[in-house]
Design a protein around this motif. Structure first.
Motif, PDB file in Angstrom:
ATOM      1  N   MET A 272       0.833  -1.165   0.000  1.00  0.00           N
ATOM      2  CA  MET A 272       0.000   0.000   0.000  1.00  0.00           C
ATOM      3  C   MET A 272       0.887   1.240   0.000  1.00  0.00           C
ATOM      4  SD  MET A 272      -3.086   1.128   2.598  1.00  0.00           S
ATOM      5  CE  MET A 272      -3.412  -0.537   2.986  1.00  0.00           C
ATOM      6  N   ARG A 273       0.537   2.176  -0.862  1.00  0.00           N
ATOM      7  CA  ARG A 273       1.285   3.436  -0.925  1.00  0.00           C
ATOM      8  C   ARG A 273       0.629   4.445   0.002  1.00  0.00           C
ATOM      9  NH1 ARG A 273      -0.055   2.263  -6.146  1.00  0.00           N
ATOM     10  NH2 ARG A 273      -1.367   4.107  -6.196  1.00  0.00           N
ATOM     11  N   ASN A 274       1.426   5.444   0.415  1.00  0.00           N
ATOM     12  CA  ASN A 274       0.863   6.508   1.236  1.00  0.00           C
ATOM     13  C   ASN A 274       1.685   7.778   1.065  1.00  0.00           C
ATOM     14  OD1 ASN A 274       2.815   6.955   3.633  1.00  0.00           O
ATOM     15  ND2 ASN A 274       2.613   4.732   3.576  1.00  0.00           N
ATOM     16  N   ASP A 275       1.087   8.879   1.473  1.00  0.00           N
ATOM     17  CA  ASP A 275       1.795  10.161   1.409  1.00  0.00           C
ATOM     18  C   ASP A 275       2.022  10.712   2.819  1.00  0.00           C
ATOM     19  OD1 ASP A 275      -0.738  11.035   2.105  1.00  0.00           O
ATOM     20  OD2 ASP A 275      -0.908  12.489   0.494  1.00  0.00           O
ATOM     21  N   LEU A 276       2.180   9.805   3.761  1.00  0.00           N
ATOM     22  CA  LEU A 276       2.346  10.187   5.164  1.00  0.00           C
ATOM     23  C   LEU A 276       3.569  11.077   5.374  1.00  0.00           C
ATOM     24  CD1 LEU A 276       1.046   9.844   7.907  1.00  0.00           C
ATOM     25  CD2 LEU A 276       2.365   7.748   8.207  1.00  0.00           C
ATOM     26  N   ALA A 277       4.686  10.741   4.753  1.00  0.00           N
ATOM     27  CA  ALA A 277       5.909  11.542   4.921  1.00  0.00           C
ATOM     28  C   ALA A 277       5.689  12.970   4.421  1.00  0.00           C
ATOM     29  CB  ALA A 277       7.081  10.893   4.201  1.00  0.00           C
TER      30      ALA A 277
ATOM     31  N   THR B 108       7.439   2.622  14.122  1.00  0.00           N
ATOM     32  CA  THR B 108       6.176   2.389  13.418  1.00  0.00           C
ATOM     33  C   THR B 108       5.978   3.435  12.330  1.00  0.00           C
ATOM     34  OG1 THR B 108       5.154   1.311  15.318  1.00  0.00           O
ATOM     35  CG2 THR B 108       3.658   2.274  13.680  1.00  0.00           C
ATOM     36  N   VAL B 109       6.251   4.687  12.648  1.00  0.00           N
ATOM     37  CA  VAL B 109       6.124   5.757  11.653  1.00  0.00           C
ATOM     38  C   VAL B 109       7.081   5.497  10.490  1.00  0.00           C
ATOM     39  CG1 VAL B 109       6.490   8.221  11.209  1.00  0.00           C
ATOM     40  CG2 VAL B 109       5.262   7.487  13.268  1.00  0.00           C
ATOM     41  N   ILE B 110       8.312   5.136  10.786  1.00  0.00           N
ATOM     42  CA  ILE B 110       9.290   4.845   9.732  1.00  0.00           C
ATOM     43  C   ILE B 110       8.777   3.725   8.837  1.00  0.00           C
ATOM     44  CG2 ILE B 110      11.590   3.890   9.280  1.00  0.00           C
ATOM     45  CD1 ILE B 110      12.483   5.377  11.890  1.00  0.00           C
ATOM     46  N   SER B 111       8.266   2.650   9.440  1.00  0.00           N
ATOM     47  CA  SER B 111       7.762   1.511   8.672  1.00  0.00           C
ATOM     48  C   SER B 111       6.548   1.890   7.829  1.00  0.00           C
ATOM     49  CB  SER B 111       7.415   0.352   9.608  1.00  0.00           C
ATOM     50  OG  SER B 111       8.581  -0.154  10.212  1.00  0.00           O
ATOM     51  N   LEU B 112       5.676   2.718   8.384  1.00  0.00           N
ATOM     52  CA  LEU B 112       4.521   3.188   7.612  1.00  0.00           C
ATOM     53  C   LEU B 112       4.975   4.007   6.414  1.00  0.00           C
ATOM     54  CD1 LEU B 112       2.154   4.296  10.502  1.00  0.00           C
ATOM     55  CD2 LEU B 112       1.635   2.544   8.802  1.00  0.00           C
ATOM     56  N   GLU B 113       5.862   4.960   6.648  1.00  0.00           N
ATOM     57  CA  GLU B 113       6.307   5.840   5.565  1.00  0.00           C
ATOM     58  C   GLU B 113       7.025   5.076   4.460  1.00  0.00           C
ATOM     59  OE1 GLU B 113       6.775  10.058   7.968  1.00  0.00           O
ATOM     60  OE2 GLU B 113       8.581   9.104   7.201  1.00  0.00           O
ATOM     61  N   LYS B 114       7.731   4.025   4.806  1.00  0.00           N
ATOM     62  CA  LYS B 114       8.450   3.241   3.796  1.00  0.00           C
ATOM     63  C   LYS B 114       7.570   2.186   3.149  1.00  0.00           C
ATOM     64  CE  LYS B 114      13.029   3.988   5.575  1.00  0.00           C
ATOM     65  NZ  LYS B 114      14.363   3.564   5.287  1.00  0.00           N
ATOM     66  N   GLY B 115       6.318   2.071   3.608  1.00  0.00           N
ATOM     67  CA  GLY B 115       5.411   1.090   3.030  1.00  0.00           C
ATOM     68  C   GLY B 115       5.680  -0.328   3.461  1.00  0.00           C
TER      69      GLY B 115
ATOM     70  N   PHE C  17      -3.817   6.815   2.175  1.00  0.00           N
ATOM     71  CA  PHE C  17      -3.387   5.483   1.758  1.00  0.00           C
ATOM     72  C   PHE C  17      -4.053   5.062   0.460  1.00  0.00           C
ATOM     73  CE2 PHE C  17      -3.020   5.691   6.357  1.00  0.00           C
ATOM     74  CZ  PHE C  17      -1.728   5.256   6.535  1.00  0.00           C
ATOM     75  N   THR C  18      -3.256   4.493  -0.444  1.00  0.00           N
ATOM     76  CA  THR C  18      -3.749   4.001  -1.726  1.00  0.00           C
ATOM     77  C   THR C  18      -3.313   2.555  -1.892  1.00  0.00           C
ATOM     78  OG1 THR C  18      -3.415   6.209  -2.660  1.00  0.00           O
ATOM     79  CG2 THR C  18      -3.749   4.394  -4.211  1.00  0.00           C
ATOM     80  N   PRO C  19      -4.280   1.639  -2.079  1.00  0.00           N
ATOM     81  CA  PRO C  19      -3.907   0.237  -2.287  1.00  0.00           C
ATOM     82  C   PRO C  19      -3.035   0.094  -3.535  1.00  0.00           C
ATOM     83  CG  PRO C  19      -6.268   0.437  -1.898  1.00  0.00           C
ATOM     84  CD  PRO C  19      -5.720   1.834  -2.081  1.00  0.00           C
ATOM     85  N   ASP C  20      -2.128  -0.861  -3.511  1.00  0.00           N
ATOM     86  CA  ASP C  20      -1.299  -1.134  -4.692  1.00  0.00           C
ATOM     87  C   ASP C  20      -2.192  -1.559  -5.849  1.00  0.00           C
ATOM     88  OD1 ASP C  20       1.098  -0.610  -3.406  1.00  0.00           O
ATOM     89  OD2 ASP C  20       1.263  -2.644  -2.647  1.00  0.00           O
TER      90      ASP C  20
END
Length: 65
Positions: free
Chosen positions: A1-6, A29-36, A60-63
């Motif tokens: 899943m992609r995201n634009d959290l960073a 957790t934040v690092i892991s989220l941002e890196k997908g 969040f955008t599904p792959d």
């Protein structure tokens, strides 16, 4: 899943540590989220969306979409 959290975090001038504090999670957790590498639980996804005043699907955008 992609995201634009960073990008959202940086737009507020927040460090990963600050975002972690705001969400009640670890910086790792934040690092892991941002890196997908990690998809958030539904409650965490709702907290993220609420923090940035948007919908979950705005962050969040599904792959494959």
């Amino acid at each position: 899943m992609r995201n634009d959290l960073a990008a959202r975090r940086q737009g507020r001038g927040w460090s990963q540590g600050r975002l972690a504090d705001e969400l009640g999670v670890s910086r790792q957790t934040v690092i892991s989220l941002e890196k997908g590498r990690f998809d958030p639980s539904l409650p965490l996804a709702f907290r993220i969306a609420a923090l940035f005043d948007c919908r979950i699907e705005d962050v969040f955008t599904p792959d494959g979409i």
